[in-house]
Design a protein around this motif. Structure first.
Motif, PDB file in Angstrom:
ATOM      1  N   TYR A  44       0.846  -1.183   0.000  1.00 17.65           N
ATOM      2  CA  TYR A  44       0.000   0.000   0.000  1.00 17.65           C
ATOM      3  C   TYR A  44       0.880   1.231   0.000  1.00 17.65           C
ATOM      4  O   TYR A  44       1.819   1.329   0.779  1.00 17.65           O
ATOM      5  N   GLN A  45       0.580   2.143  -0.900  1.00 20.46           N
ATOM      6  CA  GLN A  45       1.323   3.393  -0.919  1.00 20.46           C
ATOM      7  C   GLN A  45       0.439   4.463  -0.316  1.00 20.46           C
ATOM      8  O   GLN A  45      -0.730   4.595  -0.684  1.00 20.46           O
ATOM      9  N   ASN A  46       0.990   5.230   0.573  1.00 15.92           N
ATOM     10  CA  ASN A  46       0.225   6.231   1.291  1.00 15.92           C
ATOM     11  C   ASN A  46      -0.360   7.263   0.330  1.00 15.92           C
ATOM     12  O   ASN A  46       0.305   7.733  -0.572  1.00 15.92           O
ATOM     13  N   THR A  47      -1.626   7.585   0.525  1.00 12.24           N
ATOM     14  CA  THR A  47      -2.294   8.597  -0.288  1.00 12.24           C
ATOM     15  C   THR A  47      -2.911   9.633   0.636  1.00 12.24           C
ATOM     16  O   THR A  47      -2.894   9.496   1.847  1.00 12.24           O
ATOM     17  N   ILE A  48      -3.471  10.652   0.035  1.00 17.91           N
ATOM     18  CA  ILE A  48      -4.117  11.692   0.824  1.00 17.91           C
ATOM     19  C   ILE A  48      -5.473  11.170   1.287  1.00 17.91           C
ATOM     20  O   ILE A  48      -6.319  10.817   0.468  1.00 17.91           O
ATOM     21  N   PRO A  49      -5.699  11.118   2.585  1.00 19.43           N
ATOM     22  CA  PRO A  49      -7.000  10.617   3.061  1.00 19.43           C
ATOM     23  C   PRO A  49      -8.089  11.660   2.869  1.00 19.43           C
ATOM     24  O   PRO A  49      -7.879  12.841   3.111  1.00 19.43           O
ATOM     25  N   ILE A  50      -9.228  11.229   2.393  1.00 15.74           N
ATOM     26  CA  ILE A  50     -10.387  12.106   2.244  1.00 15.74           C
ATOM     27  C   ILE A  50     -11.465  11.556   3.173  1.00 15.74           C
ATOM     28  O   ILE A  50     -12.001  10.474   2.925  1.00 15.74           O
ATOM     29  N   PRO A  51     -11.764  12.286   4.242  1.00 13.87           N
ATOM     30  CA  PRO A  51     -12.730  11.778   5.219  1.00 13.87           C
ATOM     31  C   PRO A  51     -14.095  11.492   4.589  1.00 13.87           C
ATOM     32  O   PRO A  51     -14.570  12.248   3.741  1.00 13.87           O
TER      33      PRO A  51
END
Length: 119
Positions: free
Chosen positions: A47-54
């Motif tokens: 898993y590559q870290n991405t921008i979390p969108i709540p």
């Protein structure tokens, strides 16, 4: 299946192993390797870290569940019909130019000239 790394081990051959925990499990996974960790060469995906969108995931799940209902199917069909209708109606609203008139040029009347007879 998604597993999160909870601890990293360095094995005697200087390779890495990971102690993991599944998202739905209350405890760490017990792999049949030393320390109950899984060697790095057995990891299938990363898993590559991405921008979390709540709330994005919850919204997608809600839309997916809604689309499985009869009302959701009717909404999709209505949207498709509306798109086709707009494609048919829209060209008349754009003020489409009438087709161009073909241009013809008349050539001047040519007289046949016969050598030796000039009138």
């Amino acid at each position: 299946m998604v597993h999160r790394v909870r601890r990293v081990f360095v094995l005697p051959d200087d390779s890495l192993a990971f102690k993991t925990q599944g998202d739905a499990n209350p405890d760490c996974d017990t792999w049949q390797y030393p320390n109950g960790a899984i060697p790095a060469n057995q990891v299938v995906g990363v898993y590559q870290n991405t921008i979390p969108i709540p709330y994005l995931g919850a919204s997608i799940l809600y839309i997916r569940d809604f689309m499985a209902t009869p009302t959701g199917v009717l909404v999709v069909v209505a949207l498709i019909v509306a798109l086709f209708a707009l494609e048919i109606i829209e060209p008349s609203k754009k003020g489409a130019k009438p087709p161009a008139e073909p241009t013809t040029t008349k050539l001047p009347d040519e007289k046949s000239v016969v050598p030796g007879s000039e009138s």
